[in-house]
Design a protein around this motif. Structure first.
Motif, short mmCIF file in Angstrom:
data_model
loop_
_atom_site.label_atom_id
_atom_site.label_comp_id
_atom_site.label_asym_id
_atom_site.label_seq_id
_atom_site.Cartn_x
_atom_site.Cartn_y
_atom_site.Cartn_z
N UNK A 110 2.66 -5.24 -0.53
CA UNK A 110 2.42 -4.86 -1.93
C UNK A 110 0.95 -4.55 -2.15
N UNK A 111 0.06 -5.34 -1.56
CA UNK A 111 -1.37 -5.12 -1.71
C UNK A 111 -1.77 -3.77 -1.12
N UNK A 112 -1.27 -3.47 0.08
CA UNK A 112 -1.59 -2.20 0.71
C UNK A 112 -1.07 -1.02 -0.12
N UNK A 113 0.11 -1.18 -0.70
CA UNK A 113 0.67 -0.13 -1.55
C UNK A 113 -0.25 0.16 -2.72
N UNK A 114 -0.75 -0.89 -3.35
CA UNK A 114 -1.64 -0.69 -4.50
C UNK A 114 -3.01 -0.16 -4.09
N UNK A 115 -3.55 -0.66 -2.99
CA UNK A 115 -4.86 -0.20 -2.55
C UNK A 115 -4.85 1.29 -2.23
N UNK A 116 -3.70 1.80 -1.81
CA UNK A 116 -3.61 3.22 -1.50
C UNK A 116 -3.89 4.08 -2.73
N UNK A 117 -3.68 3.51 -3.93
CA UNK A 117 -3.95 4.26 -5.16
C UNK A 117 -5.44 4.54 -5.33
N UNK A 118 -6.28 3.79 -4.62
CA UNK A 118 -7.73 3.99 -4.70
C UNK A 118 -8.23 5.00 -3.68
N UNK A 119 -7.33 5.60 -2.91
CA UNK A 119 -7.75 6.60 -1.95
C UNK A 119 -8.34 6.00 -0.68
N UNK A 120 -9.26 6.72 -0.02
CA UNK A 120 -9.79 6.27 1.28
C UNK A 120 -10.40 4.87 1.25
N UNK A 121 -11.12 4.52 0.19
CA UNK A 121 -11.73 3.19 0.13
C UNK A 121 -10.66 2.11 0.10
N UNK A 122 -9.53 2.38 -0.52
CA UNK A 122 -8.45 1.41 -0.58
C UNK A 122 -7.73 1.27 0.75
N UNK A 123 -7.44 2.36 1.38
CA UNK A 123 -6.71 2.29 2.66
C UNK A 123 -7.59 1.70 3.76
N UNK A 124 -8.91 1.79 3.61
CA UNK A 124 -9.82 1.25 4.62
C UNK A 124 -10.14 -0.22 4.41
N UNK A 125 -9.62 -0.83 3.37
CA UNK A 125 -9.96 -2.23 3.05
C UNK A 125 -9.54 -3.18 4.17
N UNK A 126 -10.38 -4.19 4.40
CA UNK A 126 -10.03 -5.25 5.35
C UNK A 126 -9.26 -6.33 4.61
N UNK A 127 -8.16 -6.77 5.21
CA UNK A 127 -7.39 -7.85 4.61
C UNK A 127 -7.25 -8.96 5.65
N UNK A 128 -7.69 -10.16 5.26
CA UNK A 128 -7.58 -11.34 6.14
C UNK A 128 -6.61 -12.31 5.50
N UNK A 129 -5.50 -12.55 6.18
CA UNK A 129 -4.51 -13.49 5.67
C UNK A 129 -4.93 -14.91 6.03
N UNK A 130 -5.05 -15.76 5.02
CA UNK A 130 -5.44 -17.14 5.25
C UNK A 130 -6.06 -17.73 4.00
N UNK A 131 -6.35 -19.02 4.06
CA UNK A 131 -6.99 -19.71 2.94
C UNK A 131 -8.51 -19.66 3.11
N UNK A 132 -9.21 -19.53 2.00
CA UNK A 132 -10.65 -19.33 2.07
C UNK A 132 -11.39 -20.52 2.64
#
Length: 298
Positions: free
Chosen positions: A189-211
């Motif tokens: 779902x996050x990747x789907x939404x980030x795609x709406x921001x164009x290249x900056x969204x699709x290039x985002x780094x996502x780290x799954x885990x607790x901070x």
């Protein structure tokens, strides 16, 4: 007797009363038709407004009231030092919020003024670089909006997200339950939404885990961030840990945003910041806008 006196005589008024009554009835019927037409038109506009901005579909309303909007303008202006820019950015953020929730999946977490305050203020505080870290993202839609707001200022944002993606929104002291939108809280779902921001969204780094996990921190502590949005664990201990981490990875001059500050539903957030600022810290409290605290790193 002149014509005016004749019309005013009791006999004339009795004779003319049926005519006057008929005219009144016709006027009443015309007014009633116009009122009914106006009510139908207003109802249609209200229905359309509710479909676009109301609570069905996402579980909360995006309708704006005059009082809260004026307060937000004043708060953002106090932070940015420019009222015209504050009004402009809040309006832009609001349009962006409605557009993202119309096109994306899920929703942006938080009230309308809270979201518009964060989106509108961060670019105006002129972060020292374009590296953004968001701790806790839900559906990634806020970060999507922030990317676009930064790009509107001529910036080239680079986004990193840390989130456990547990399928539901997690907060200590609350029972996990499905989101009102019905959309699972996951990386897809996050990747789907980030795609709406164009290249900056699709290039985002996502780290799954607790901070607070050492492995998670090590994976994304490879740079100094110009913007850090703390919106993860809302307990006092969780916020303290995130602020301590932010001290280590914030670039000089970085903007740190602490969400839900002063919100009575989440007292641990304010408690944690108040305690943190008593210690030796790089952060200076700049002020708040609609339950978000803004800090500047030295």
């Amino acid at each position: 007797m002149n014509s005016r006196s004749l019309l005013r005589s009791p006999a004339s008024r009795r004779l003319l009363r049926p005519v006057a009554d008929l005219i009144d009835q016709r006027i009443d019927r015309r007014v009633e038709r116009e009122v009914r037409s106006a009510v139908r038109e207003a109802s249609a506009h209200r229905l359309s407004n509710d479909l676009l901005l109301g609570s069905p579909g996402r579980g909360l309303s995006r309708v704006v009231a005059d009082g809260p909007l004026k307060r937000l303008h004043a708060e953002v202006a106090a932070l940015a030092g420019d009222r015209d820019a504050a009004v402009r950015n809040v309006a832009t953020a609001y349009r962006l919020l409605v557009a993202l929730e119309s096109l994306g999946v899920g929703r942006v977490a938080g009230g309308t003024m809270n979201i518009c305050g964060k989106l509108g203020t961060i670019p105006l505080l002129d972060p020292p670089n374009d590296e953004i870290l968001e701790i806790g993202t839900l559906y990634g839609m806020f970060s999507t909006g922030l990317l676009r707001m930064m790009e509107r200022d001529g910036r080239s944002p680079s986004l990193t997200i840390v989130d456990p993606f547990a399928g539901v929104q997690l907060q200590p002291g609350t029972d996990p339950r499905p989101d009102p939108t019905g959309t699972p809280v996951d990386e897809h779902a996050v990747r789907t939404n980030l795609a709406l921001a164009g290249p900056a969204g699709t290039a985002a780094r996502i780290r799954r885990g607790y901070s607070e996990d050492p492995g998670t921190r090590a994976a994304v502590s490879d740079r100094a961030y110009g913007v850090i949005v703390v919106d993860g664990d809302h307990s006092a201990e969780g916020v303290r840990q995130d602020l301590q981490w932010a001290e280590e990875i914030a670039a000089p001059g970085a903007v740190v945003v602490l969400d839900d500050f002063g919100d009575p539903s989440w007292p641990g957030v304010k408690e944690a910041l108040d305690e943190h600022l008593k210690d030796a810290t790089r952060f200076t409290y700049l002020g708040k806008a609609a339950h978000s605290a803004f800090l500047r790193a030295s």
